[in-house]
Design a protein around this motif. Sequence first.
Motif, PDB file in Angstrom:
ATOM      1  N   LYS A 165       0.861  -1.179   0.000  1.00 28.91           N
ATOM      2  CA  LYS A 165       0.000   0.000   0.000  1.00 28.91           C
ATOM      3  C   LYS A 165       0.898   1.230   0.000  1.00 28.91           C
ATOM      4  N   LEU A 166       0.316   2.356  -0.429  1.00 26.37           N
ATOM      5  CA  LEU A 166       1.105   3.566  -0.594  1.00 26.37           C
ATOM      6  C   LEU A 166       0.416   4.756   0.062  1.00 26.37           C
ATOM      7  N   ALA A 167       1.226   5.618   0.669  1.00 32.04           N
ATOM      8  CA  ALA A 167       0.746   6.857   1.261  1.00 32.04           C
ATOM      9  C   ALA A 167       0.810   7.975   0.232  1.00 32.04           C
ATOM     10  N   GLU A 168       0.011   9.005   0.470  1.00 36.25           N
ATOM     11  CA  GLU A 168       0.005  10.164  -0.423  1.00 36.25           C
ATOM     12  C   GLU A 168       0.864  11.271   0.171  1.00 36.25           C
ATOM     13  N   LEU A 169       1.911  11.651  -0.567  1.00 38.94           N
ATOM     14  CA  LEU A 169       2.771  12.759  -0.153  1.00 38.94           C
ATOM     15  C   LEU A 169       2.063  14.095  -0.319  1.00 38.94           C
ATOM     16  N   SER A 170       1.272  14.193  -1.375  1.00 39.97           N
ATOM     17  CA  SER A 170       0.632  15.454  -1.731  1.00 39.97           C
ATOM     18  C   SER A 170      -0.426  15.851  -0.715  1.00 39.97           C
ATOM     19  N   LYS A 171      -0.770  17.129  -0.728  1.00 39.94           N
ATOM     20  CA  LYS A 171      -1.864  17.629   0.083  1.00 39.94           C
ATOM     21  C   LYS A 171      -3.160  17.513  -0.726  1.00 39.94           C
ATOM     22  N   GLY A 172      -4.146  16.868  -0.154  1.00 34.17           N
ATOM     23  CA  GLY A 172      -5.416  16.709  -0.854  1.00 34.17           C
ATOM     24  C   GLY A 172      -5.850  15.260  -0.922  1.00 34.17           C
ATOM     25  N   LYS A 173      -7.017  15.068  -1.525  1.00 34.02           N
ATOM     26  CA  LYS A 173      -7.565  13.710  -1.662  1.00 34.02           C
ATOM     27  C   LYS A 173      -8.444  13.635  -2.904  1.00 34.02           C
ATOM     28  N   ASP A 174      -8.044  14.369  -3.922  1.00 31.32           N
ATOM     29  CA  ASP A 174      -8.856  14.425  -5.131  1.00 31.32           C
ATOM     30  C   ASP A 174      -8.228  13.613  -6.257  1.00 31.32           C
ATOM     31  N   THR A 175      -8.994  13.434  -7.323  1.00 33.22           N
ATOM     32  CA  THR A 175      -8.586  12.621  -8.457  1.00 33.22           C
ATOM     33  C   THR A 175      -7.325  13.145  -9.126  1.00 33.22           C
ATOM     34  N   THR A 176      -7.303  14.432  -9.403  1.00 34.22           N
ATOM     35  CA  THR A 176      -6.162  15.004 -10.120  1.00 34.22           C
ATOM     36  C   THR A 176      -4.881  14.861  -9.307  1.00 34.22           C
ATOM     37  N   THR A 177      -4.934  15.235  -8.037  1.00 31.01           N
ATOM     38  CA  THR A 177      -3.753  15.137  -7.179  1.00 31.01           C
ATOM     39  C   THR A 177      -3.256  13.700  -7.104  1.00 31.01           C
ATOM     40  N   GLY A 178      -4.177  12.756  -6.939  1.00 29.81           N
ATOM     41  CA  GLY A 178      -3.800  11.353  -6.838  1.00 29.81           C
ATOM     42  C   GLY A 178      -3.138  10.823  -8.093  1.00 29.81           C
ATOM     43  N   HIS A 179      -3.746  11.098  -9.239  1.00 26.09           N
ATOM     44  CA  HIS A 179      -3.180  10.616 -10.500  1.00 26.09           C
ATOM     45  C   HIS A 179      -1.856  11.298 -10.824  1.00 26.09           C
ATOM     46  N   TRP A 180      -1.787  12.597 -10.557  1.00 27.96           N
ATOM     47  CA  TRP A 180      -0.531  13.300 -10.818  1.00 27.96           C
ATOM     48  C   TRP A 180       0.595  12.734  -9.956  1.00 27.96           C
ATOM     49  N   GLU A 181       0.275  12.393  -8.703  1.00 29.31           N
ATOM     50  CA  GLU A 181       1.329  11.823  -7.858  1.00 29.31           C
ATOM     51  C   GLU A 181       1.728  10.438  -8.348  1.00 29.31           C
ATOM     52  N   ILE A 182       0.775   9.636  -8.745  1.00 32.38           N
ATOM     53  CA  ILE A 182       1.112   8.332  -9.338  1.00 32.38           C
ATOM     54  C   ILE A 182       2.103   8.528 -10.485  1.00 32.38           C
ATOM     55  N   ALA A 183       1.881   9.592 -11.252  1.00 33.64           N
ATOM     56  CA  ALA A 183       2.716   9.876 -12.417  1.00 33.64           C
ATOM     57  C   ALA A 183       3.969  10.668 -12.092  1.00 33.64           C
ATOM     58  N   GLY A 184       4.231  10.905 -10.792  1.00 34.95           N
ATOM     59  CA  GLY A 184       5.516  11.461 -10.420  1.00 34.95           C
ATOM     60  C   GLY A 184       5.538  12.866  -9.873  1.00 34.95           C
ATOM     61  N   LEU A 185       4.387  13.551  -9.782  1.00 34.36           N
ATOM     62  CA  LEU A 185       4.351  14.932  -9.315  1.00 34.36           C
ATOM     63  C   LEU A 185       3.762  15.030  -7.907  1.00 34.36           C
ATOM     64  N   ARG A 186       4.431  15.803  -7.067  1.00 38.04           N
ATOM     65  CA  ARG A 186       3.920  16.067  -5.719  1.00 38.04           C
ATOM     66  C   ARG A 186       3.219  17.422  -5.711  1.00 38.04           C
ATOM     67  N   THR A 187       2.027  17.467  -5.153  1.00 34.99           N
ATOM     68  CA  THR A 187       1.262  18.713  -5.054  1.00 34.99           C
ATOM     69  C   THR A 187       1.285  19.179  -3.603  1.00 34.99           C
ATOM     70  N   ASP A 188       2.016  20.257  -3.336  1.00 32.40           N
ATOM     71  CA  ASP A 188       2.158  20.734  -1.959  1.00 32.40           C
ATOM     72  C   ASP A 188       1.073  21.720  -1.566  1.00 32.40           C
ATOM     73  N   VAL A 189       0.516  22.427  -2.536  1.00 37.01           N
ATOM     74  CA  VAL A 189      -0.579  23.357  -2.259  1.00 37.01           C
ATOM     75  C   VAL A 189      -1.859  22.751  -2.823  1.00 37.01           C
ATOM     76  N   PRO A 190      -2.808  22.391  -1.990  1.00 37.34           N
ATOM     77  CA  PRO A 190      -4.026  21.744  -2.491  1.00 37.34           C
ATOM     78  C   PRO A 190      -4.765  22.643  -3.482  1.00 37.34           C
ATOM     79  N   PHE A 191      -5.470  22.011  -4.405  1.00 39.54           N
ATOM     80  CA  PHE A 191      -6.311  22.775  -5.320  1.00 39.54           C
ATOM     81  C   PHE A 191      -7.382  23.522  -4.516  1.00 39.54           C
ATOM     82  N   LYS A 192      -7.683  24.724  -4.961  1.00 40.27           N
ATOM     83  CA  LYS A 192      -8.637  25.583  -4.272  1.00 40.27           C
ATOM     84  C   LYS A 192     -10.047  24.990  -4.335  1.00 40.27           C
ATOM     85  N   THR A 193     -10.741  25.046  -3.209  1.00 43.90           N
ATOM     86  CA  THR A 193     -12.127  24.552  -3.169  1.00 43.90           C
ATOM     87  C   THR A 193     -13.068  25.729  -2.918  1.00 43.90           C
ATOM     88  N   TYR A 194     -14.359  25.471  -3.149  1.00 42.34           N
ATOM     89  CA  TYR A 194     -15.348  26.550  -3.096  1.00 42.34           C
ATOM     90  C   TYR A 194     -16.566  26.114  -2.275  1.00 42.34           C
TER      91      TYR A 194
END
Length: 391
Positions: free
Chosen positions: A73-102
């Motif tokens: 199993k794998l932990a998420e380095l990035s901040k957030g719990k959304d589809t884009t952040t998850g897939h981007w991290e799988i593909a090698g990118l860490r997201t330190d600032v979560p996407f803005k929510t409304y």
Amino acid sequence: MKKVILVVTDSLGVGQMPDAADYGDKGCDTFGHIWEKNGGLNIPNLLSLGWGNIDGVLDGKIAVSEPKGCFGKLAELSKGKDTTTGHWEIAGLRTDVPFKTYPNGFPKEFMEAFEKEIGVGCLGNYPASGTEIIEKLGPEHEATGKPIVYTSADSVFQIAANTAIIPLERLYEICETARKLLVGDWACGRVIARPYIINAEGKRERTSDRRDYSVTPPADTILDAVKKAGKMVYGVGKIGDIFNMKGLVESVHTTSNMDGVDKTIEAINMGFEGFVFTNLVDFDSKYGHRRDPIGYGRAIEEFDARLPEIMEAMESEDVLMICADHGNDPTAPGTDHTREYIPLIVYGKECREGINLGTRNSFADIGATVCDLLEVGHNSVGTGFKDLIIK
């Protein structure tokens, strides 16, 4: 290896991460709670590959003695719990600032600019369940032609429309307009087209013509690395949308999980060298968000029943990986994603059996390993585990 096939079982998390409480998700466990609510699941193929052997899954109660795959199993380095952040991290990118929510809807200034661009006012503009808001605002939308706008706890701008009122291509155009505007101070992770029809029973029913419009990844991912190496990068499902086609060579949309499996098998049979990246979205969209653990359980069983077909289509030098991108515990309050570890299964004729990969530090370890298996250089933030899984 000739080909790596990565199947993302969208939202099928395997238990809370240590910081889950910070996201309001204490106690979440998508797979574990689905298993319990269903009184068990008929998933012999996943279990034979080691799904139940993953650390922490149902406290080892469904582990098998001789798993055929590698598992972890794998932990998420990035901040957030959304589809884009998850897939981007799988593909090698860490997201330190979560996407803005409304949580209070989109700003008045943005809505005015958006409505001016599309030439019509909008309805809604608040967080809502997609199936509920089309029932609530559908009659007014159908009478006035005004599209329905809503969001969620994720960074999403969703636009729902009856395709008899706003034709599908026009809905896509409206979404493309929103995507161009939702940048800078109005930044948003995804714009989602949510078309629906009125079915024979007179109920409003969302169709499979959903389309996601994501922001472009801010840097190259492992998809770009594989593509630049001259190999195929083939997206199945909403992968092309999530990456805005950056790094993709070809991409096909799907209408359901089973259509996604069909198209994955078709891609395997094409015989190319490279990467097949599949997202099976029904787990998330039809069952996780709708808080339907019984339906979710059936969907897992349906996927499990198709696994032998995927494995039989694979060539001797192919590797199959199965993972998720976040959680979406259907027993949790609300309708949003949950902050969880994601599972990992690895199988191939050249792979070892029964290797416990443990708990790894980042989703990005998956993408790093994809590149290592394909002998492609990369800049992923992850650490590959090729040496652990190849004989």
